[in-house]
Motif scaffolding. Sequence first.
Motif, PDB file in Angstrom:
ATOM      1  N   MET A   1     -17.833 -16.766  18.977  1.00 51.75           N
ATOM      2  CA  MET A   1     -17.388 -17.313  17.691  1.00 51.75           C
ATOM      3  C   MET A   1     -17.780 -16.396  16.532  1.00 51.75           C
ATOM      4  N   ALA A   2     -19.002 -15.906  16.597  1.00 45.51           N
ATOM      5  CA  ALA A   2     -19.465 -14.961  15.577  1.00 45.51           C
ATOM      6  C   ALA A   2     -18.532 -13.747  15.538  1.00 45.51           C
ATOM      7  N   GLU A   3     -18.122 -13.336  16.717  1.00 44.44           N
ATOM      8  CA  GLU A   3     -17.250 -12.159  16.790  1.00 44.44           C
ATOM      9  C   GLU A   3     -15.925 -12.398  16.079  1.00 44.44           C
ATOM     10  N   ILE A   4     -15.309 -13.537  16.306  1.00 47.43           N
ATOM     11  CA  ILE A   4     -13.999 -13.821  15.712  1.00 47.43           C
ATOM     12  C   ILE A   4     -14.105 -13.971  14.194  1.00 47.43           C
ATOM     13  N   ASP A   5     -15.224 -14.484  13.712  1.00 52.54           N
ATOM     14  CA  ASP A   5     -15.447 -14.553  12.262  1.00 52.54           C
ATOM     15  C   ASP A   5     -15.484 -13.157  11.651  1.00 52.54           C
ATOM     16  N   ASP A   6     -16.148 -12.253  12.395  1.00 51.60           N
ATOM     17  CA  ASP A   6     -16.196 -10.863  11.916  1.00 51.60           C
ATOM     18  C   ASP A   6     -14.803 -10.282  11.786  1.00 51.60           C
ATOM     19  N   VAL A   7     -13.958 -10.573  12.795  1.00 54.65           N
ATOM     20  CA  VAL A   7     -12.582 -10.043  12.769  1.00 54.65           C
ATOM     21  C   VAL A   7     -11.859 -10.555  11.536  1.00 54.65           C
ATOM     22  N   VAL A   8     -12.019 -11.854  11.210  1.00 51.91           N
ATOM     23  CA  VAL A   8     -11.358 -12.417  10.023  1.00 51.91           C
ATOM     24  C   VAL A   8     -11.838 -11.694   8.768  1.00 51.91           C
ATOM     25  N   ARG A   9     -13.151 -11.495   8.679  1.00 52.26           N
ATOM     26  CA  ARG A   9     -13.709 -10.849   7.492  1.00 52.26           C
ATOM     27  C   ARG A   9     -13.186  -9.414   7.350  1.00 52.26           C
ATOM     28  N   GLU A  10     -13.195  -8.702   8.465  1.00 51.06           N
ATOM     29  CA  GLU A  10     -12.715  -7.303   8.435  1.00 51.06           C
ATOM     30  C   GLU A  10     -11.255  -7.238   7.993  1.00 51.06           C
ATOM     31  N   LEU A  11     -10.440  -8.154   8.572  1.00 51.29           N
ATOM     32  CA  LEU A  11      -9.015  -8.171   8.219  1.00 51.29           C
ATOM     33  C   LEU A  11      -8.830  -8.415   6.725  1.00 51.29           C
ATOM     34  N   ARG A  12      -9.637  -9.351   6.194  1.00 48.39           N
ATOM     35  CA  ARG A  12      -9.507  -9.670   4.765  1.00 48.39           C
ATOM     36  C   ARG A  12      -9.786  -8.417   3.919  1.00 48.39           C
ATOM     37  N   THR A  13     -10.869  -7.692   4.243  1.00 47.55           N
ATOM     38  CA  THR A  13     -11.178  -6.478   3.479  1.00 47.55           C
ATOM     39  C   THR A  13     -10.026  -5.481   3.575  1.00 47.55           C
ATOM     40  N   GLU A  14      -9.529  -5.309   4.799  1.00 51.56           N
ATOM     41  CA  GLU A  14      -8.424  -4.362   4.999  1.00 51.56           C
ATOM     42  C   GLU A  14      -7.219  -4.731   4.142  1.00 51.56           C
ATOM     43  N   ILE A  15      -6.851  -6.024   4.210  1.00 50.70           N
ATOM     44  CA  ILE A  15      -5.646  -6.492   3.499  1.00 50.70           C
ATOM     45  C   ILE A  15      -5.831  -6.347   1.994  1.00 50.70           C
ATOM     46  N   GLU A  16      -7.051  -6.619   1.531  1.00 52.26           N
ATOM     47  CA  GLU A  16      -7.299  -6.516   0.093  1.00 52.26           C
ATOM     48  C   GLU A  16      -7.241  -5.077  -0.398  1.00 52.26           C
ATOM     49  N   SER A  17      -7.689  -4.145   0.434  1.00 48.10           N
ATOM     50  CA  SER A  17      -7.864  -2.788  -0.088  1.00 48.10           C
ATOM     51  C   SER A  17      -6.745  -1.819   0.341  1.00 48.10           C
ATOM     52  N   ALA A  18      -5.804  -2.287   1.198  1.00 48.49           N
ATOM     53  CA  ALA A  18      -4.769  -1.361   1.683  1.00 48.49           C
ATOM     54  C   ALA A  18      -3.983  -0.764   0.506  1.00 48.49           C
ATOM     55  N   ASP A  19      -3.702   0.545   0.606  1.00 45.57           N
ATOM     56  CA  ASP A  19      -2.933   1.238  -0.449  1.00 45.57           C
ATOM     57  C   ASP A  19      -1.447   1.122  -0.103  1.00 45.57           C
ATOM     58  N   ILE A  20      -0.707   0.270  -0.862  1.00 45.66           N
ATOM     59  CA  ILE A  20       0.726   0.105  -0.541  1.00 45.66           C
ATOM     60  C   ILE A  20       1.564   0.413  -1.772  1.00 45.66           C
ATOM     61  N   GLY A  21       1.267   1.573  -2.380  1.00 40.19           N
ATOM     62  CA  GLY A  21       1.945   1.985  -3.632  1.00 40.19           C
ATOM     63  C   GLY A  21       3.409   2.349  -3.435  1.00 40.19           C
ATOM     64  N   SER A  22       3.776   2.803  -2.227  1.00 39.92           N
ATOM     65  CA  SER A  22       5.180   3.205  -2.040  1.00 39.92           C
ATOM     66  C   SER A  22       5.901   2.141  -1.217  1.00 39.92           C
ATOM     67  N   PRO A  23       7.223   2.037  -1.350  1.00 44.09           N
ATOM     68  CA  PRO A  23       7.996   1.058  -0.569  1.00 44.09           C
ATOM     69  C   PRO A  23       7.784   1.257   0.933  1.00 44.09           C
TER      70      PRO A  23
END
Length: 337
Positions: A1-23
């Motif tokens: 369970m701890a592991e899956i929580d980590d995955v959620v947290r990591e995904l959130r950081t990734e999604i927040e910080s991804a550079d999607i400036g171009s189409p």
Amino acid sequence: MAEIDDVVRELRTEIESADIGSPDAAETFRIKYLGQKRGLINDLMKRIPEVAPGQRRDFGQSVNALKKLAESRVAAAKKAAEAAPGAAKFDVTLPGREPLVGSLHPITQTRNAILRIFERYGFHVAEGPELEDEWHNFTALNFPSNHPARDMQDTLFVSPSDDGDSGVLLRTHTSPAQIRILKNQPPPVRVVVPGRVYRNEAITYKSYCLFHQVEGLYVDTQVTLGDLHYILRTFSRAIFGSDVRMRFRPNYFPFTEPSAEVDIWFANPDHPGGGRWLEILGCGMVDPNVLRAVDIDPEVYSGYAFGMGIERIAMLRYGIDDIRVLYENDVRFLDQF
Ligand code: PHE
């Protein structure tokens, strides 16, 4: 369970910080996280059996929140791309940009207009060399050996000679083409010959050391002065309009008899009734001595000839008052044609 929580947290950081400036980057992002088949968020949702039953509700909510976040980032990127300045180039309904093209020089345009008119009356277009010999330029055209036009003061010699015939020069008029054509082709002959001519003259607003002429020649049985008058009157009306004022003024040329010059009335728009006569061409009936020089019997054949200055006609047509602008190639001048 701890592991899956980590995955959620990591995904959130990734999604927040991804550079999607171009189409393109936004689309790659969408497929990676929101894709139906292999999207990371869907993958995560499929792992719900790994979550303890009491926490499945919270898990589901946080994965949904991730999905919303990713969707809003894609939507924002799309909006930004549409508002970008370059976005308009995708509008296929915009009219195309006109490519810059050059235009023909006013002398070329005027030459073409002159030739088109004579072609309608059965004249062929021919050419002659700019580098001539004295015989074609003067002797065969009935210039006496001591004629002042042969003088170095007036004529640009490339190599002078003593015999009056073999010297090489820049032609001073297009009339030597008359000789070359009549030597090569028996009458009937009906030609116009455009080309450059050269004179050793002071450069002013009305004369230049080189200019352009169109020579005309018609030789057949029974060609008359009336035919000459007719063709030049018809020409003047075609090029200057039917209300043109023209006059024939008697003149002298060694190679025509009788000879005349044609003047066109150049009205001054600032003075009602005011203006001046401008000479545009020389003409006459081909002198029998010229026909003899090319072995044509003047008892059987007669002809007329004329030679017009293209610059003069261009200046009248376009209202240009200084001949020099025609040779300077200033684009601000040329752009107007
Ligand atoms: N060659 C003459 C000139 O240059 C013009 C001309 C041509 C006159 C033909 C009569 C006949 O002035």
